[in-house]
Design a protein around this motif. Structure first.
Motif, PDB file in Angstrom:
ATOM      1  N   LEU A  79       0.941  -1.217   0.009  1.00 56.47           N
ATOM      2  CA  LEU A  79       0.003  -0.001  -0.012  1.00 56.47           C
ATOM      3  C   LEU A  79       1.086   1.233  -0.081  1.00 56.47           C
ATOM      4  O   LEU A  79       1.540   1.512   1.017  1.00 56.47           O
ATOM      5  CB  LEU A  79      -1.037  -0.175   1.418  1.00 56.47           C
ATOM      6  N   PRO A  80       0.949   1.907  -0.978  1.00 52.33           N
ATOM      7  CA  PRO A  80       1.803   3.225  -1.108  1.00 52.33           C
ATOM      8  C   PRO A  80       0.989   4.446  -0.366  1.00 52.33           C
ATOM      9  O   PRO A  80      -0.102   4.426  -0.212  1.00 52.33           O
ATOM     10  CB  PRO A  80       1.727   3.632  -2.425  1.00 52.33           C
ATOM     11  N   LEU A  81       1.954   4.934   0.571  1.00 52.61           N
ATOM     12  CA  LEU A  81       1.338   5.878   1.679  1.00 52.61           C
ATOM     13  C   LEU A  81       1.655   7.379   0.792  1.00 52.61           C
ATOM     14  O   LEU A  81       2.839   7.630  -0.058  1.00 52.61           O
ATOM     15  CB  LEU A  81       1.921   6.181   2.791  1.00 52.61           C
ATOM     16  N   PRO A  82       0.473   8.200   0.948  1.00 53.14           N
ATOM     17  CA  PRO A  82       0.769   9.547  -0.139  1.00 53.14           C
ATOM     18  C   PRO A  82       2.137  10.412   0.161  1.00 53.14           C
ATOM     19  O   PRO A  82       2.758  10.734  -0.840  1.00 53.14           O
ATOM     20  CB  PRO A  82      -0.567  10.249   0.204  1.00 53.14           C
ATOM     21  N   ARG A  93      -8.289  -1.212   2.662  1.00 55.40           N
ATOM     22  CA  ARG A  93      -9.383  -2.052   3.606  1.00 55.40           C
ATOM     23  C   ARG A  93      -8.893  -3.481   3.257  1.00 55.40           C
ATOM     24  O   ARG A  93      -9.177  -4.393   4.181  1.00 55.40           O
ATOM     25  CB  ARG A  93     -10.537  -1.647   2.888  1.00 55.40           C
ATOM     26  N   VAL A  94      -8.317  -3.932   2.052  1.00 52.71           N
ATOM     27  CA  VAL A  94      -8.033  -5.243   1.730  1.00 52.71           C
ATOM     28  C   VAL A  94      -6.782  -5.486   2.739  1.00 52.71           C
ATOM     29  O   VAL A  94      -6.555  -6.735   3.078  1.00 52.71           O
ATOM     30  CB  VAL A  94      -7.870  -5.628   0.281  1.00 52.71           C
ATOM     31  N   HIS A  95      -5.745  -4.833   2.779  1.00 55.97           N
ATOM     32  CA  HIS A  95      -4.821  -4.949   3.738  1.00 55.97           C
ATOM     33  C   HIS A  95      -5.235  -5.231   5.099  1.00 55.97           C
ATOM     34  O   HIS A  95      -4.812  -6.212   5.793  1.00 55.97           O
ATOM     35  CB  HIS A  95      -3.835  -3.698   3.515  1.00 55.97           C
ATOM     36  N   ARG A  96      -6.170  -4.411   5.449  1.00 61.66           N
ATOM     37  CA  ARG A  96      -6.752  -4.578   7.030  1.00 61.66           C
ATOM     38  C   ARG A  96      -7.490  -5.847   6.917  1.00 61.66           C
ATOM     39  O   ARG A  96      -7.387  -6.606   7.955  1.00 61.66           O
ATOM     40  CB  ARG A  96      -7.673  -3.233   7.484  1.00 61.66           C
ATOM     41  N   ALA A  97      -8.091  -6.320   6.038  1.00 55.35           N
ATOM     42  CA  ALA A  97      -8.912  -7.488   5.825  1.00 55.35           C
ATOM     43  C   ALA A  97      -8.209  -8.702   6.134  1.00 55.35           C
ATOM     44  O   ALA A  97      -8.374  -9.659   6.789  1.00 55.35           O
ATOM     45  CB  ALA A  97      -9.951  -7.440   4.474  1.00 55.35           C
ATOM     46  N   LEU A  98      -6.946  -8.553   5.327  1.00 61.53           N
ATOM     47  CA  LEU A  98      -6.006  -9.939   5.620  1.00 61.53           C
ATOM     48  C   LEU A  98      -5.788 -10.201   7.000  1.00 61.53           C
ATOM     49  O   LEU A  98      -5.681 -11.125   7.635  1.00 61.53           O
ATOM     50  CB  LEU A  98      -4.859  -9.693   4.795  1.00 61.53           C
ATOM     51  N   THR A  99      -5.462  -9.053   7.857  1.00 66.06           N
ATOM     52  CA  THR A  99      -5.015  -9.238   9.308  1.00 66.06           C
ATOM     53  C   THR A  99      -6.415  -9.630  10.022  1.00 66.06           C
ATOM     54  O   THR A  99      -6.375 -10.587  10.627  1.00 66.06           O
ATOM     55  CB  THR A  99      -4.839  -7.977   9.796  1.00 66.06           C
ATOM     56  N   LEU A 100      -7.577  -8.929   9.862  1.00 64.27           N
ATOM     57  CA  LEU A 100      -8.742  -9.557  10.450  1.00 64.27           C
ATOM     58  C   LEU A 100      -9.083 -11.045  10.351  1.00 64.27           C
ATOM     59  O   LEU A 100      -9.318 -11.813  11.175  1.00 64.27           O
ATOM     60  CB  LEU A 100      -9.937  -8.404  10.187  1.00 64.27           C
ATOM     61  N   LEU A 101      -9.141 -11.482   8.995  1.00 65.49           N
ATOM     62  CA  LEU A 101      -9.543 -12.714   8.553  1.00 65.49           C
ATOM     63  C   LEU A 101      -8.468 -13.562   9.056  1.00 65.49           C
ATOM     64  O   LEU A 101      -8.859 -14.741   9.440  1.00 65.49           O
ATOM     65  CB  LEU A 101      -9.522 -12.666   7.118  1.00 65.49           C
ATOM     66  N   SER A 123     -20.446  -7.134  -1.023  1.00 63.02           N
ATOM     67  CA  SER A 123     -19.723  -6.033  -1.572  1.00 63.02           C
ATOM     68  C   SER A 123     -18.331  -6.015  -1.220  1.00 63.02           C
ATOM     69  O   SER A 123     -17.303  -5.667  -2.018  1.00 63.02           O
ATOM     70  CB  SER A 123     -20.345  -4.720  -0.997  1.00 63.02           C
ATOM     71  N   PHE A 124     -17.990  -6.461   0.184  1.00 70.23           N
ATOM     72  CA  PHE A 124     -16.656  -6.693   0.399  1.00 70.23           C
ATOM     73  C   PHE A 124     -15.982  -7.993  -0.271  1.00 70.23           C
ATOM     74  O   PHE A 124     -14.770  -7.714  -0.581  1.00 70.23           O
ATOM     75  CB  PHE A 124     -16.585  -7.194   2.100  1.00 70.23           C
ATOM     76  N   ILE A 125     -16.534  -9.075  -0.511  1.00 72.29           N
ATOM     77  CA  ILE A 125     -16.286 -10.058  -1.466  1.00 72.29           C
ATOM     78  C   ILE A 125     -15.931  -9.555  -2.692  1.00 72.29           C
ATOM     79  O   ILE A 125     -14.686  -9.935  -3.180  1.00 72.29           O
ATOM     80  CB  ILE A 125     -16.910 -11.169  -1.527  1.00 72.29           C
ATOM     81  N   ALA A 126     -16.674  -8.703  -3.584  1.00 76.53           N
ATOM     82  CA  ALA A 126     -16.363  -8.152  -4.663  1.00 76.53           C
ATOM     83  C   ALA A 126     -15.105  -7.407  -4.564  1.00 76.53           C
ATOM     84  O   ALA A 126     -14.219  -7.440  -5.544  1.00 76.53           O
ATOM     85  CB  ALA A 126     -17.734  -7.398  -5.090  1.00 76.53           C
ATOM     86  N   ALA A 127     -14.944  -6.493  -3.578  1.00 74.20           N
ATOM     87  CA  ALA A 127     -13.775  -5.843  -3.504  1.00 74.20           C
ATOM     88  C   ALA A 127     -12.370  -6.320  -3.412  1.00 74.20           C
ATOM     89  O   ALA A 127     -11.341  -6.339  -3.933  1.00 74.20           O
ATOM     90  CB  ALA A 127     -14.100  -4.847  -2.594  1.00 74.20           C
ATOM     91  N   PHE A 128     -12.571  -7.426  -2.517  1.00 77.22           N
ATOM     92  CA  PHE A 128     -11.308  -8.333  -2.244  1.00 77.22           C
ATOM     93  C   PHE A 128     -10.722  -8.975  -3.701  1.00 77.22           C
ATOM     94  O   PHE A 128      -9.790  -9.172  -3.851  1.00 77.22           O
ATOM     95  CB  PHE A 128     -11.859  -9.474  -1.030  1.00 77.22           C
TER      96      PHE A 128
END
Length: 293
Positions: free
Chosen positions: A169-172, A228-236, A256-261
Motif C-alpha cells: 500500500l503506497p502512502l501519499p 481495506r483489503v490490507h486490513r481485511a487480511l489481518t482480521l481474517l 460488496s466486501f467479497i467483490a472488492a477483495f
C-alpha cells in the motif's frame, strides 16, 4: 510518520491494539555471527507485538503462520499473510507489527555470501512455497554438519523467488491529502466521500484526485479499497468471519466486501485462505533428502 488516534507514533499502520508490546528491534539469532550463510528461527508473540523502526546488517526474510505481519518501509505498507514472505535488504529501515499468537519466522542472509541475483535494493514479497519454508525450517537446526548445511543453503537460492503479486500500500506523503490517509489508517471504515473530504479540507475534489494519482498511482477510491483489503487480511487471519470483517471495514453487505477483495487480490477471501492452508499442509513434510543427498 502517520499517528494513531491516540497520538502515538505508529509505523504507518493500523490503530495500535491495547496491550501491544513495542520492541526496539528483532534480535538476530546467535548463529548469525557464525560462518553460516543463512540463519533462521521462529518465535510466537504472546501479545500483539510492534517493532520500532530499525535495520539489520544482514538481509532478512520474514514470514508468518496463523496470523499476519504488517511492515512499514518508507512510504509503503506491506501486509505479510500466509503463503508469502517479505525480503528486507540489509540496511533498510523498517518497522513491523505481528498479530498475537502468530508464528513469526525469520531468516537472516549474510550479504557478502548471498548471490548477486538476490541483492534486491527494495523489499520484495517472496512466494513461500512448501519447499522453501521446509528448507529454512531445516536450517534452523543446530545439529547440521557443514556439508548438510551448505547443500540446503544452495537449494534455498534455487527456489527463492519473488511472488507474482507484489502487494504493498503506497502512502501519499503529500500534505494536501495526508489527513485523509491518517484518518483511513486509523479507521478504514470511514466512508466519507471525495466531496465530503474536499469540503472538510477546503480544497477541490479535483486536487484530491490528482494528488492521490500522483502520489500513489491510484484514485482515492482505489487507494481506500486497497487499504481495506490490507486490513481485511489481518482480521481474517485472526479468525473473524467475512460478515464481521465487512461490517468492520464499512461495507453495507458481505457481497460488496467479497467483490472488492476479488478486485484487489484476484480471488475471494475464502479461496485466498484455502490456498494458504494448503501451503501449510505441504510444509509438514521434512526436507531430510537434502541432508542425506
Amino acid at each position: 510518520m502517520v499517528r494513531s488516534s491516540r497520538g502515538e507514533p505508529s509505523p504507518g499502520m493500523w490503530r495500535r491494539e491495547a496491550g501491544t508490546v513495542v520492541r526496539r528491534a528483532v534480535a538476530l539469532p546467535e548463529q548469525a555471527e557464525s560462518p553460516f550463510v543463512i540463519s533462521s528461527g521462529v518465535r510466537i508473540p504472546r501479545v500483539p507485538t510492534e517493532w520500532a523502526p530499525h535495520s539489520h546488517p544482514s538481509h532478512e526474510l520474514v514470514w508468518v503462520r496463523g496470523g499476519t505481519l504488517t511492515s512499514r518501509v518508507d512510504d509503503r505498507v506491506f501486509t505479510v499473510s500466509e503463503g508469502y514472505g517479505l525480503w528486507m535488504p540489509a540496511g533498510v529501515v523498517h518497522g513491523g507489527r505481528a498479530t498475537v499468537g502468530a508464528e513469526f519466522h525469520d531468516a537472516f542472509f549474510a550479504p557478502d555470501r548471498t548471490p548477486f541475483a538476490f541483492a534486491f535494493e527494495e523489499p520484495k514479497a517472496i512466494a513461500m512455497t512448501p519447499l522453501l519454508e521446509s528448507l529454512l525450517t531445516h536450517l534452523s537446526r543446530t545439529d547440521l554438519d557443514a556439508g548438510a548445511r551448505a547443500r540446503a543453503e544452495s537449494v534455498v537460492f534455487d527456489v527463492l523467488q519473488p511472488a507474482e503479486r507484489q502487494f504493498a500500500l503506497p502512502l501519499p506523503g503529500d500534505p494536501r491529502i495526508d489527513a485523509i490517509a491518517e484518518a483511513l489508517l486509523d479507521d478504514p471504515a470511514d466512508c466519507r466521500s471525495l466531496e465530503e473530504w474536499a469540503r472538510s479540507l477546503g480544497i477541490s475534489e479535483r486536487t484530491i484526485t490528482r494528488a492521490f494519482r500522483h502520489a500513489t498511482g491510484l484514485s482515492f477510491a482505489q487507494w481506500r479499497q486497497v487499504l481495506r483489503v490490507h486490513r481485511a487480511l489481518t482480521l481474517l487471519s485472526e479468525g473473524f468471519d467475512v460478515m464481521t470483517v465487512s461490517e468492520t471495514l464499512g461495507y453495507a453487505q458481505p457481497s460488496s466486501f467479497i467483490a472488492a477483495f476479488r478486485r484487489v487480490m484476484g480471488t475471494t477471501p475464502g479461496a485466498f485462505f484455502d490456498a494458504a492452508d494448503g501451503t501449510r499442509e505441504g510444509v509438514r513434510n521434512p526436507v531430510s533428502h537434502v541432508q542425506n543427498s
